[in-house]
Structure formats: C-alpha cells, structure tokens
Design a protein around this motif. Structure first.
Motif, mmCIF file in Angstrom:
data_model
loop_
_atom_site.group_PDB
_atom_site.id
_atom_site.type_symbol
_atom_site.label_atom_id
_atom_site.label_comp_id
_atom_site.label_asym_id
_atom_site.label_seq_id
_atom_site.Cartn_x
_atom_site.Cartn_y
_atom_site.Cartn_z
ATOM 1 N N THR A 213 0.994 -1.396 -0.165
ATOM 2 C CA THR A 213 0.401 -0.339 0.124
ATOM 3 C C THR A 213 0.763 1.073 0.364
ATOM 4 O O THR A 213 0.202 2.360 -0.352
ATOM 5 C CB THR A 213 -1.302 0.387 1.168
ATOM 6 O OG1 THR A 213 -1.775 -1.298 1.306
ATOM 7 C CG2 THR A 213 -2.309 1.102 1.085
ATOM 8 N N PHE A 216 1.062 3.160 -3.023
ATOM 9 C CA PHE A 216 -0.200 3.948 -3.963
ATOM 10 C C PHE A 216 -0.176 5.165 -3.018
ATOM 11 O O PHE A 216 -0.930 6.072 -3.126
ATOM 12 C CB PHE A 216 -1.810 3.308 -3.518
ATOM 13 C CG PHE A 216 -1.848 2.022 -3.903
ATOM 14 C CD1 PHE A 216 -2.507 2.229 -5.181
ATOM 15 C CD2 PHE A 216 -1.511 0.285 -3.439
ATOM 16 C CE1 PHE A 216 -3.285 1.054 -5.548
ATOM 17 C CE2 PHE A 216 -1.445 -0.248 -4.101
ATOM 18 C CZ PHE A 216 -2.483 -0.556 -5.208
ATOM 19 N N HIS A 242 -2.525 -7.187 0.194
ATOM 20 C CA HIS A 242 -3.922 -6.976 -0.011
ATOM 21 C C HIS A 242 -5.314 -7.369 -1.541
ATOM 22 O O HIS A 242 -4.422 -6.549 -2.335
ATOM 23 C CB HIS A 242 -4.567 -5.456 0.522
ATOM 24 C CG HIS A 242 -4.536 -5.484 2.146
ATOM 25 N ND1 HIS A 242 -3.010 -5.397 2.417
ATOM 26 C CD2 HIS A 242 -4.792 -6.163 3.064
ATOM 27 C CE1 HIS A 242 -2.814 -5.014 3.174
ATOM 28 N NE2 HIS A 242 -3.551 -5.195 4.180
ATOM 29 N N ASP A 245 -4.734 -4.947 -4.166
ATOM 30 C CA ASP A 245 -4.136 -4.496 -5.019
ATOM 31 C C ASP A 245 -3.606 -5.485 -6.228
ATOM 32 O O ASP A 245 -3.142 -5.034 -7.171
ATOM 33 C CB ASP A 245 -2.427 -5.091 -4.005
ATOM 34 C CG ASP A 245 -2.165 -4.360 -2.997
ATOM 35 O OD1 ASP A 245 -2.464 -3.512 -2.394
ATOM 36 O OD2 ASP A 245 -2.069 -5.280 -1.835
ATOM 37 N N ARG A 262 -8.339 2.029 -3.738
ATOM 38 C CA ARG A 262 -7.469 1.479 -4.620
ATOM 39 C C ARG A 262 -7.920 0.061 -5.636
ATOM 40 O O ARG A 262 -7.008 -0.862 -6.038
ATOM 41 C CB ARG A 262 -6.395 1.150 -4.021
ATOM 42 C CG ARG A 262 -5.962 -0.146 -3.237
ATOM 43 C CD ARG A 262 -4.760 -0.460 -2.382
ATOM 44 N NE ARG A 262 -4.397 -1.783 -1.885
ATOM 45 C CZ ARG A 262 -4.886 -1.669 -0.397
ATOM 46 N NH1 ARG A 262 -5.457 -0.765 0.128
ATOM 47 N NH2 ARG A 262 -4.795 -2.406 0.399
#
Ligand SMILES: [Zn+2]
Length: 308
Positions: A213, A216, A242, A245, A262
């Motif tokens: 993450t 991101f 995760h 993703d 996301r």
C-alpha cells in the motif's frame, strides 16, 4: 540464523470485497474467485508460498472454505485475521477479543482443516492483552506491531475514509497502542512466549513502514526505493499485500458501496507493480519462506541469544 542473508515472505491479508461491501446477500465475492487466482499465479511464477490471513466471517461461505482447503493443500500457510475485522481489535474487552480469535480459529480447523499458528490484527491494532491471549491460545507468532511514524497518517487516513460511518470511525480511533509506533522494537522479539514480527521498516532513525500500500500512498518510484532499503535493513522481511492490490473495475458489479479507493484501476498496471515488488524480494537473495517458518527461525535465534 540458518541463512546469514535472512528471510523474506509474503503475507496476503485477505480483506475481502464481501467484507468491504458489507456482506450483501447473494454476493459472489471476486476475492475467492478471480482475485485469489491472480495472486496464486504470481506464486507459481516466482516460486514462493504465501501466508494468507482470511477474515473469519468469510468462512461462512462454503466456496471460500473450498478454495482455502485447495490453497492449503498447495503448501501455502493460513493464519487468523479475526472474525469481524474490527479495526479496534487490540482494544476490545478480553471476552470479545477471545471470541474474535477463537471463532475464526475453529472455522479454520473445522471447515478448512488447518491449525492456524499466526495472527495479524486488522489495521495493526496491537496490544499487550492481545499478545497474552494469543499465547494462551497457543499461537506462535503475531504481526500486529507497527513501529513507524507512518502509523499516524495511516490511522488518520482510515478515520477520514470512515468519517460518515459512525461505528467504524469510532473503532478506527479506539486504540491502545498510540505510543508503540515510536517505542516498539523494529525486529522480531519474544513477548509472553509469542514471536512478534513487526511490520518491516527502513533503516535509520526515521523508520518508514513498507508494505504494498505504501506505493499507492507515497508513489511507486519512492516505494521501490523504500522497499530495497527495508529488505536490506531487516533480516526478517515480510511483504504485506491485500486483494485490492490486484482488483480492477471489472471485478465489481457496481451495486457495492466501496470505500477502498484503490479497488479499481488498471489490472495490467497493478500486476506490473506487484511483479516489480516481488522481483525486488527475489533479487535480495534472501531465503523465501512462509511467515510460520520465519517465526520459527526468529524464535530459535532469539532463544539462542537469550541463552548466551
Ligand atoms: Zn485486514
């Protein structure tokens, strides 16, 4: 240490789309269908085994249980990520906390046929009462500690995302570990007999937590540099990923109310970024293991240094 170069592993926190959408009835969760297939394809490509942490409530879905049985049979590890995925897990009263862990544990034993030995709290909600309980329940390792300044913007971002959901907002801020990010050890340690494997951080006084993450949040070029730094800094490195993703707009019917920003985006681009991250893990030359194996190696090393 068995391998002087250290260890790497990949932890897939199975935060499902069904969970994010609030378990709408009749929902066919893409997480346990095409999304998990995308993750498994990368394991085949790079030759590693995941440690996956499903949410207990998802195990009420027989399809999810069947997929996890199959995944476990392929050699991937399965651990415990609580029943309800409350972001204030570490701050729950002990009886409720016990229920969150035990109910999920029993489902994994009864429906999937595995004995989970590892735990990760939702939103890294760490606490001493959590560790004591994990020890009592026979857990070998926990990954809920977050020794990085990034904890504060991470909690603030989570709170903003849930500003209009009263209960979720309250849970995001209900924590018992506000100082742990500044004072907690950055490498594995033993507490109450449990091996705590903190989220990996970069070297130096300003430790930045690194998981997928981060790309991101901070941008991908910066992320890849931080990732290289953290892998070099941590003899026991695990990479947290995760389902979101590797999801894309086509995975959603449009009826789900999603707060995961996301979750959409181009799948091709997401796959490229995850591949690049996994290549960096591979290039490190460290031994690729599951989190359970990593915890055992860390325990032996910690016991040896204790005895010395
Ligand atoms: Zn989670």
């Amino acid at each position: 240490m068995g391998n002087s170069n250290g260890y790497v592993s990949v932890a897939l926190h199975l935060d499902s789309m069904a969970h994010a959408a609030g378990y709408p009835s009749g929902y066919l969760d893409p997480t346990y269908r095409q999304v998990v297939d995308r993750f498994l394809a990368l394991a085949d490509e790079f030759g590693f085994r995941y440690s996956m942490y499903p949410i207990g409530r998802d195990l009420e879905d027989r399809h999810a249980c069947a997929r996890l049985r199959e995944i476990s049979a392929q050699g991937h590890e399965l651990g415990n990520h609580t029943w309800n995925h409350y972001t204030d897990t570490g701050a729950l009263p002990v009886a409720e906390l016990r229920e969150e862990i035990v109910r999920t544990h029993e489902k994994l034993v009864d429906e999937v046929g595995v004995q989970p030995r590892g735990f990760i709290a939702p939103a890294w909600s760490y606490s001493d009462r959590l560790l004591r309980l994990l020890a009592e329940l026979g857990y070998r390792y926990d990954m809920s500690a977050f020794p990085s300044w990034l904890y504060y913007p991470f909690v603030a971002k989570n709170a903003l995302n849930h500003l209009s959901h009263g209960e979720k907002f309250r849970r995001v801020l209900n924590r018992r570990d506000w100082l742990q990010p500044l004072t907690g050890p950055r490498d594995p340690y033993l507490k109450h007999g449990v091996v705590v494997i903190p989220v990996p951080t970069t070297a130096g006084p300003v430790a930045t937590a690194v998981w997928h993450t981060t790309g991101f949040l901070l941008g991908w070029e910066r992320h890849f540099a931080l990732l290289r730094n953290a892998i070099a800094a941590r003899p026991y490195f695990h990479y947290v990923v995760h389902p979101a993703d590797l999801t894309c707009a086509e995975d959603f019917t449009g009826s789900e109310t999603m707060y995961l920003e996301r979750a959409g985006g181009s799948l091709e681009e997401k796959q490229r970024r995850l591949r690049e991250s996994l290549s960096i893990l591979k290039e490190s030359g460290k031994q690729w293991v599951t989190l359970g194996e990593m915890a055992d190696a860390a325990r032996s090393e910690l016991m040896r240094s204790r005895a010395a």
